[in-house]
Write an enzyme that holds these catalytic residues in place. Structure first.
Site, PDB file in Angstrom:
ATOM      1  N   TYR A 200       0.841  -1.196   0.000  1.00  0.00           N
ATOM      2  CA  TYR A 200       0.000   0.000   0.000  1.00  0.00           C
ATOM      3  C   TYR A 200       0.883   1.256   0.000  1.00  0.00           C
ATOM      4  CZ  TYR A 200      -4.055  -2.947   1.245  1.00  0.00           C
ATOM      5  OH  TYR A 200      -5.054  -3.891   1.269  1.00  0.00           O
TER       6      TYR A 200
ATOM      7  N   GLN B 212      -9.999 -12.757   4.782  1.00  0.00           N
ATOM      8  CA  GLN B 212     -10.393 -11.424   4.328  1.00  0.00           C
ATOM      9  C   GLN B 212     -10.845 -11.518   2.874  1.00  0.00           C
ATOM     10  OE1 GLN B 212      -8.070  -7.374   3.325  1.00  0.00           O
ATOM     11  NE2 GLN B 212      -7.782  -8.013   5.445  1.00  0.00           N
TER      12      GLN B 212
ATOM     13  N   SER C 273     -13.896  -4.155   0.817  1.00  0.00           N
ATOM     14  CA  SER C 273     -14.709  -3.568  -0.252  1.00  0.00           C
ATOM     15  C   SER C 273     -16.214  -3.677   0.022  1.00  0.00           C
ATOM     16  CB  SER C 273     -14.377  -4.219  -1.602  1.00  0.00           C
ATOM     17  OG  SER C 273     -14.877  -3.439  -2.663  1.00  0.00           O
TER      18      SER C 273
ATOM     19  N   ALA D 194     -18.467  -1.922  -2.475  1.00  0.00           N
ATOM     20  CA  ALA D 194     -18.126  -2.192  -3.878  1.00  0.00           C
ATOM     21  C   ALA D 194     -17.287  -1.063  -4.457  1.00  0.00           C
ATOM     22  CB  ALA D 194     -19.378  -2.431  -4.723  1.00  0.00           C
TER      23      ALA D 194
END
Length: 342
Positions: A57, A179, A208, A211
């Protein structure tokens, strides 16, 4: 930390985690350090104790920011990071080999500024590395005190079963959490993955849940996307896996119902996820402080049988809003043709 945030035990482990987890994917990338630190502090004040980052990340900046933010209260947090995605130019700078796991886990510890992580996730499957090798490397990290637990992300149900069997064989603890991607427009995890997690004692921390913003109601099939949205900036993952005309239409229908209920669409999307008793925690990844505040509104939503029935009528259980949509992140392994010659 505050205590008004609801919490649950993570699978069969001894860990208790907040039902909202703070996802740090944007920190150091689309969210600068100051705003990131502000959100982490606000999450702690709201009672969040579960924070989620990864080695890739923002090129490692996310881990650095998270480590700095929680250093003064490190033991109060359940800190999770991930490895397996490519994170360097070398042939072995990815995957789930012993070499990469041991190297990258310690690089994450360095970036996080801590001597242990609570949960190390296997960020993706690696069909080229024997699972025995992966499990033994994880066992070594546990024995060394570098990780307290491990989990899986983007793993199929059968691989979870195989990992659990190998852990039992090697005499180390099974993974404590999975996850998966899970939201009201993609319910495929309900078919086998979520029942497998319950059977094998894994908690579930969903990513998410909106979405990638489609369920916020801000997109329209007949209008250009908002200029600051993930679609507008051509985010690869939303374009290849979520932004589909059928999904946008279904999201509009869900958002319309939520508006009739007087519930913000983002909060409704999160409430739908948390209403599933198979789900332990819901990872929210705010880009701005205002988005973080929008996510907190889920705590005021009381889920009803009518809500459940309405969503089921729009996207049936186990289905997707866009029939036949295949996410290219998840390789299809079940077909091989004859070897090519010549």
């Amino acid at each position: 930390m505050s205590t008004h945030m609801p919490a649950r035990r993570l699978g069969r482990s001894g860990l208790t985690v907040s039902r909202l987890a703070l996802g740090a994917m944007n920190f150091g990338a689309r969210t600068d350090e100051a705003e990131s630190l502000r959100m982490i502090a606000a999450a702690a004040e709201a009672g969040v104790n579960f924070i989620d980052t990864a080695d890739t990340y923002a090129g490692g900046r996310s881990e650095e920011i998270v480590g700095k933010a929680i250093a003064a209260d490190r033991d109060a947090w359940v800190l999770a990071t991930k490895l397996a995605n490519r994170n360097g130019p070398g042939l072995n700078d990815r995957g789930l080999s012993r070499k990469w796991i041991l190297h990258e886990a310690h690089q994450s510890l360095r970036r996080l500024g801590t001597d242990y992580v609570d949960i190390l996730y296997l960020h993706m499957e690696d069909p080229l590395t024997p699972m025995e090798e992966t499990v033994r490397a994880l066992g070594q990290l546990q024995r060394d005190g570098a990780i307290r637990y491990f989990g899986v992300s983007n793993h199929s149900a059968w691989r979870i079963a195989a990992l659990c069997a190998l852990c039992d064989q090697e005499g180390i603890d099974r993974p404590v959490v999975s996850q998966p991607l899970y939201h009201a427009l993609d319910r495929t995890a309900e078919r086998e993955l979520l029942p497998a997690c319950r059977h094998f004692g894994l908690g579930v921390a969903v990513y998410s849940p909106t979405a990638r913003g489609i369920l916020s109601g801000k997109y329209r099939p007949d209008a250009p996307p908002p200029p600051d949205s993930r679609v507008a900036v051509a985010d690869r993952r939303i374009l290849e896996a979520a932004y589909h005309p059928d999904s946008v239409v279904a999201a509009m229908r869900i958002a319309g119902y939520a508006a009739e209920r007087g519930v913000p669409p983002t909060a409704f999307a999160l409430a739908w996820v948390l209403a599933n008793d198979y789900v332990t925690s819901c990872i929210v990844g705010p880009r701005t402080f205002e988005q973080w505040q929008d996510y907190l509104a889920v705590l005021d939503v009381t889920w009803t049988a009518e809500d459940e029935t309405t969503v089921d009528a729009i996207v049936p259980r186990g289905a997707t809003a866009a029939p036949g949509l295949v996410d290219p992140k998840f390789a299809i392994e079940g077909r091989e043709g004859p070897a090519r010659t010549g």
